[in-house]
Write a protein that holds these residues in place. Structure first.
Motif, PDB file in Angstrom:
ATOM      1  N   GLN A  74       0.818  -1.218   0.000  1.00 50.04           N
ATOM      2  CA  GLN A  74       0.000   0.000   0.000  1.00 50.04           C
ATOM      3  C   GLN A  74       0.852   1.269   0.000  1.00 50.04           C
ATOM      4  O   GLN A  74       0.487   2.282   0.606  1.00 50.04           O
ATOM      5  CB  GLN A  74      -0.970   0.000   1.189  1.00 50.04           C
ATOM      6  CG  GLN A  74      -1.906  -1.181   1.228  1.00 50.04           C
ATOM      7  CD  GLN A  74      -2.840  -1.240   0.025  1.00 50.04           C
ATOM      8  OE1 GLN A  74      -3.403  -0.226  -0.377  1.00 50.04           O
ATOM      9  NE2 GLN A  74      -2.994  -2.407  -0.559  1.00 50.04           N
ATOM     10  N   SER A  99       1.454  -4.532  -3.135  1.00 47.89           N
ATOM     11  CA  SER A  99       0.003  -4.357  -3.047  1.00 47.89           C
ATOM     12  C   SER A  99      -0.300  -2.870  -3.145  1.00 47.89           C
ATOM     13  O   SER A  99       0.495  -2.035  -2.710  1.00 47.89           O
ATOM     14  CB  SER A  99      -0.549  -4.948  -1.744  1.00 47.89           C
ATOM     15  OG  SER A  99      -0.105  -4.217  -0.635  1.00 47.89           O
ATOM     16  N   PRO A 101      -3.860   0.152  -3.876  1.00 51.10           N
ATOM     17  CA  PRO A 101      -5.275   0.376  -4.167  1.00 51.10           C
ATOM     18  C   PRO A 101      -5.468   0.491  -5.674  1.00 51.10           C
ATOM     19  O   PRO A 101      -4.641   1.083  -6.368  1.00 51.10           O
ATOM     20  CB  PRO A 101      -5.593   1.695  -3.464  1.00 51.10           C
ATOM     21  CG  PRO A 101      -4.283   2.390  -3.337  1.00 51.10           C
ATOM     22  CD  PRO A 101      -3.232   1.311  -3.251  1.00 51.10           C
ATOM     23  N   ASN A 102      -6.539  -0.089  -6.169  1.00 50.31           N
ATOM     24  CA  ASN A 102      -6.833  -0.075  -7.599  1.00 50.31           C
ATOM     25  C   ASN A 102      -7.710   1.125  -7.924  1.00 50.31           C
ATOM     26  O   ASN A 102      -8.891   1.151  -7.577  1.00 50.31           O
ATOM     27  CB  ASN A 102      -7.536  -1.378  -7.997  1.00 50.31           C
ATOM     28  CG  ASN A 102      -7.966  -1.380  -9.442  1.00 50.31           C
ATOM     29  OD1 ASN A 102      -7.379  -0.705 -10.276  1.00 50.31           O
ATOM     30  ND2 ASN A 102      -9.004  -2.146  -9.730  1.00 50.31           N
ATOM     31  N   GLN A 123     -10.912   2.427   1.078  1.00 51.12           N
ATOM     32  CA  GLN A 123      -9.515   2.190   0.724  1.00 51.12           C
ATOM     33  C   GLN A 123      -8.739   3.487   0.522  1.00 51.12           C
ATOM     34  O   GLN A 123      -7.528   3.515   0.696  1.00 51.12           O
ATOM     35  CB  GLN A 123      -9.427   1.349  -0.555  1.00 51.12           C
ATOM     36  CG  GLN A 123      -9.769  -0.087  -0.367  1.00 51.12           C
ATOM     37  CD  GLN A 123      -8.735  -0.824   0.449  1.00 51.12           C
ATOM     38  OE1 GLN A 123      -7.661  -0.319   0.757  1.00 51.12           O
ATOM     39  NE2 GLN A 123      -9.062  -2.033   0.829  1.00 51.12           N
ATOM     40  N   GLN A 180      -8.179  -3.782  -4.484  1.00 55.46           N
ATOM     41  CA  GLN A 180      -6.729  -3.788  -4.324  1.00 55.46           C
ATOM     42  C   GLN A 180      -6.129  -4.833  -5.247  1.00 55.46           C
ATOM     43  O   GLN A 180      -6.773  -5.839  -5.558  1.00 55.46           O
ATOM     44  CB  GLN A 180      -6.335  -4.186  -2.902  1.00 55.46           C
ATOM     45  CG  GLN A 180      -6.775  -3.276  -1.810  1.00 55.46           C
ATOM     46  CD  GLN A 180      -6.308  -3.829  -0.488  1.00 55.46           C
ATOM     47  OE1 GLN A 180      -5.127  -3.985  -0.249  1.00 55.46           O
ATOM     48  NE2 GLN A 180      -7.241  -4.146   0.377  1.00 55.46           N
TER      49      GLN A 180
END
Length: 189
Positions: A74, A99, A101-102, A123, A180
């Protein structure tokens, strides 16, 4: 994605929760680098081996193949030079786990398209002017970046709002419905 007993560097380790979990559950040799002094203090108070540093500038000082896994959880979207950070991660680690956030998730698209403003979600809880995020990417963008640096995607998963893997669809579906993305990368060769 992390094997037991591995040498692990967590880049942007925050309060050390992931490092502590990996040390306790997987018996890893856990190390961390964290930008904030508060995060470093929290980690050291827990007995974790963490130094203060910046992913954008300080990863270049690590030797090649120093770790089995380098984790960036993140944090990619908050780096100034995501490509260079990924390249350094793959240089100093045999594998990298990233990883993020999308920003291609349908809720974000909807807020932007119909609300006319940058999204605030669970998120992404801060307004655009207060967010540490400076590079907004989608799962498709990340896959393209990984390919452009010659990384091999060993494993990828999109997570839903509960943190559970999407059990249907391919990468184009992940880009629309995954909140994510989590990817395990290695060097080609």
């Amino acid at each position: 994605m992390v094997s037991a007993g591995a040498r692990v560097l967590d880049v942007g380790c925050g309060d050390g929760a992931l490092l502590r979990l990996l040390a306790e559950e997987k018996g890893v040799d856990a190390r961390g680098i964290e930008l904030s002094q508060r995060g470093v203090n929290d980690c050291v108070a827990q007995g974790l081996s963490v130094i203060q540093g910046d992913a954008d500038t300080d990863l270049s000082g690590y030797p090649d193949d120093a770790f089995d896994f380098v984790i960036l959880s993140q944090t990619l979207q908050a780096t100034r030079r995501p490509r260079a950070v990924l390249e350094n991660m793959l240089r100093i680690g045999r594998r990298a786990i990233v990883s993020f956030p999308n920003f291609g998730h349908w809720r974000i698209r909807t807020q932007l398209a119909f609300g006319g403003h940058m999204p605030v979600t669970r998120q992404l809880p801060t307004p655009w002017y207060d967010t540490p995020n400076i590079h907004f990417c989608t799962i498709s963008d990340f896959i393209a970046l990984a390919e452009s640096i010659g990384a091999r995607i060993e494993r990828g998963v999109a997570l839903d709002s509960k943190g559970e893997p999407l059990s249907w669809g391919g990468r184009s579906v992940w880009n629309l419905f995954g909140e994510q993305g989590v990817f395990l990368l290695s060097r080609r060769g």
